[in-house]
Write a protein that holds these residues in place. Structure first.
Motif, PDB file in Angstrom:
ATOM      1  N   ARG A  25       3.884  24.429  10.594  1.00  0.00           N
ATOM      2  CA  ARG A  25       5.039  25.059   9.932  1.00  0.00           C
ATOM      3  C   ARG A  25       5.654  26.141  10.819  1.00  0.00           C
ATOM      4  N   ILE A  26       4.807  26.899  11.497  1.00  0.00           N
ATOM      5  CA  ILE A  26       5.300  27.955  12.394  1.00  0.00           C
ATOM      6  C   ILE A  26       6.110  27.318  13.523  1.00  0.00           C
ATOM      7  N   GLU A  27       5.578  26.222  14.102  1.00  0.00           N
ATOM      8  CA  GLU A  27       6.287  25.519  15.189  1.00  0.00           C
ATOM      9  C   GLU A  27       7.623  24.961  14.718  1.00  0.00           C
ATOM     10  N   GLN A  28       7.647  24.450  13.482  1.00  0.00           N
ATOM     11  CA  GLN A  28       8.858  23.801  12.970  1.00  0.00           C
ATOM     12  C   GLN A  28       9.928  24.805  12.552  1.00  0.00           C
ATOM     13  N   ASP A  29       9.563  26.072  12.392  1.00  0.00           N
ATOM     14  CA  ASP A  29      10.532  27.104  12.013  1.00  0.00           C
ATOM     15  C   ASP A  29      11.523  27.270  13.155  1.00  0.00           C
ATOM     16  N   GLU A  34      10.422  36.114  17.359  1.00  0.00           N
ATOM     17  CA  GLU A  34      10.361  37.453  16.766  1.00  0.00           C
ATOM     18  C   GLU A  34      10.941  37.505  15.352  1.00  0.00           C
ATOM     19  N   GLU A  35      11.578  36.415  14.899  1.00  0.00           N
ATOM     20  CA  GLU A  35      12.155  36.391  13.547  1.00  0.00           C
ATOM     21  C   GLU A  35      11.392  35.481  12.586  1.00  0.00           C
ATOM     22  N   LYS A  36      10.378  34.796  13.079  1.00  0.00           N
ATOM     23  CA  LYS A  36       9.616  33.900  12.209  1.00  0.00           C
ATOM     24  C   LYS A  36       8.876  34.717  11.151  1.00  0.00           C
ATOM     25  N   LEU A  37       8.808  34.184   9.940  1.00  0.00           N
ATOM     26  CA  LEU A  37       8.140  34.895   8.853  1.00  0.00           C
ATOM     27  C   LEU A  37       6.628  34.883   9.031  1.00  0.00           C
ATOM     28  N   ILE A  38       6.114  33.773   9.560  1.00  0.00           N
ATOM     29  CA  ILE A  38       4.673  33.646   9.759  1.00  0.00           C
ATOM     30  C   ILE A  38       4.421  33.564  11.253  1.00  0.00           C
ATOM     31  N   ARG A  39       3.544  34.426  11.752  1.00  0.00           N
ATOM     32  CA  ARG A  39       3.292  34.474  13.194  1.00  0.00           C
ATOM     33  C   ARG A  39       2.115  33.612  13.613  1.00  0.00           C
ATOM     34  N   GLN A  40       0.978  33.765  12.918  1.00  0.00           N
ATOM     35  CA  GLN A  40      -0.208  33.017  13.331  1.00  0.00           C
ATOM     36  C   GLN A  40      -1.179  32.870  12.179  1.00  0.00           C
ATOM     37  N   ALA A  41      -2.079  31.906  12.344  1.00  0.00           N
ATOM     38  CA  ALA A  41      -3.113  31.632  11.341  1.00  0.00           C
ATOM     39  C   ALA A  41      -4.437  31.467  12.081  1.00  0.00           C
ATOM     40  N   LEU A  42      -5.487  32.064  11.543  1.00  0.00           N
ATOM     41  CA  LEU A  42      -6.795  32.032  12.196  1.00  0.00           C
ATOM     42  C   LEU A  42      -7.894  31.692  11.203  1.00  0.00           C
ATOM     43  N   VAL A  43      -8.910  31.011  11.706  1.00  0.00           N
ATOM     44  CA  VAL A  43     -10.158  30.830  10.958  1.00  0.00           C
ATOM     45  C   VAL A  43     -11.179  31.671  11.727  1.00  0.00           C
ATOM     46  N   PRO A  44     -11.606  32.804  11.155  1.00  0.00           N
ATOM     47  CA  PRO A  44     -12.551  33.659  11.888  1.00  0.00           C
ATOM     48  C   PRO A  44     -13.887  32.948  12.103  1.00  0.00           C
ATOM     49  N   VAL A  45     -14.285  32.830  13.369  1.00  0.00           N
ATOM     50  CA  VAL A  45     -15.544  32.163  13.701  1.00  0.00           C
ATOM     51  C   VAL A  45     -16.366  33.067  14.612  1.00  0.00           C
ATOM     52  N   MET A  72       1.786  37.555   8.742  1.00  0.00           N
ATOM     53  CA  MET A  72       3.120  37.190   8.253  1.00  0.00           C
ATOM     54  C   MET A  72       3.860  38.398   7.718  1.00  0.00           C
ATOM     55  N   GLN A  73       5.140  38.177   7.487  1.00  0.00           N
ATOM     56  CA  GLN A  73       5.991  39.180   6.865  1.00  0.00           C
ATOM     57  C   GLN A  73       6.070  38.794   5.389  1.00  0.00           C
ATOM     58  N   MET A  74       5.570  39.668   4.512  1.00  0.00           N
ATOM     59  CA  MET A  74       5.515  39.327   3.091  1.00  0.00           C
ATOM     60  C   MET A  74       6.907  39.206   2.493  1.00  0.00           C
ATOM     61  N   GLY A  75       7.102  38.152   1.740  1.00  0.00           N
ATOM     62  CA  GLY A  75       8.364  37.909   1.055  1.00  0.00           C
ATOM     63  C   GLY A  75       8.271  36.588   0.316  1.00  0.00           C
ATOM     64  N   GLN A  76       9.239  36.324  -0.532  1.00  0.00           N
ATOM     65  CA  GLN A  76       9.208  35.102  -1.343  1.00  0.00           C
ATOM     66  C   GLN A  76       9.135  33.838  -0.490  1.00  0.00           C
ATOM     67  N   GLU A  77       9.923  33.804   0.596  1.00  0.00           N
ATOM     68  CA  GLU A  77       9.957  32.591   1.416  1.00  0.00           C
ATOM     69  C   GLU A  77       8.598  32.331   2.073  1.00  0.00           C
ATOM     70  N   ALA A  78       8.013  33.390   2.660  1.00  0.00           N
ATOM     71  CA  ALA A  78       6.710  33.227   3.318  1.00  0.00           C
ATOM     72  C   ALA A  78       5.635  32.862   2.296  1.00  0.00           C
ATOM     73  N   SER A  84       2.624  26.375  -0.492  1.00  0.00           N
ATOM     74  CA  SER A  84       2.943  24.942  -0.562  1.00  0.00           C
ATOM     75  C   SER A  84       2.056  24.120   0.373  1.00  0.00           C
ATOM     76  N   ILE A  85       1.234  24.777   1.185  1.00  0.00           N
ATOM     77  CA  ILE A  85       0.352  24.064   2.116  1.00  0.00           C
ATOM     78  C   ILE A  85      -0.799  23.433   1.338  1.00  0.00           C
ATOM     79  N   GLN A  86      -1.050  22.156   1.617  1.00  0.00           N
ATOM     80  CA  GLN A  86      -2.141  21.446   0.959  1.00  0.00           C
ATOM     81  C   GLN A  86      -3.472  22.093   1.320  1.00  0.00           C
ATOM     82  N   GLY A  87      -4.290  22.389   0.315  1.00  0.00           N
ATOM     83  CA  GLY A  87      -5.592  22.999   0.552  1.00  0.00           C
ATOM     84  C   GLY A  87      -5.619  24.497   0.294  1.00  0.00           C
TER      85      GLY A  87
END
Length: 122
Positions: A25-29, A34-45, A72-78, A84-87
């Motif tokens: 989703r981040i790639e498809q934005d 610098e304007e993307k609502l979501i920057r990164q996602a991590l699974v802490p290992v 991410m930047q908190m807001g309705q869209e983010a 909406s992500i499965q899981g």
């Protein structure tokens, strides 16, 4: 832009799948980085060494099974994109809005988190 880290509860065992879908989703934005609502996602290992059949084996163990961290930047869209992500079950927090993680918690987590790039073998 105020980016904060949030924890998302996911279906057990689907942390990497949820992370992968978020990264997609981040790639498809179409917005610039610098304007993307979501920057990164991590699974802490954490890297641990286990003994299997008398041999030492490096293993990645999830620090928080069932959770993914999202910057991410908190807001309705983010909120809508993540929910909406499965899981994804829900954001961690009390009340209506998710609670951001404290910066000291994030720094401690990022100290043990190793970015796993999509191209590296698992």
């Amino acid at each position: 832009m105020d980016y904060r880290w949030y924890a998302i509860q996911t279906t057990a065992g689907h942390e990497n799948k949820v992370r992968g879908l978020l990264l997609k989703r981040i790639e498809q934005d179409p917005r610039p980085a610098e304007e993307k609502l979501i920057r990164q996602a991590l699974v802490p290992v954490q890297e641990v060494i286990e003994i299997k059949n008398g041999k030492k084996v490096n293993v990645e163990r999830k620090l928080y099974p069932g959770y993914v961290l999202v910057e991410m930047q908190m807001g309705q869209e983010a909120l809508h994109v993540v929910n909406s992500i499965q899981g994804v079950i829900k954001f961690v927090g009390s009340g209506k809005l998710p609670q951001p993680l404290r910066q000291d918690e994030v720094n401690r987590l990022l100290g043990v988190v190793e970015e796993v790039s999509e191209s590296s073998p698992r």
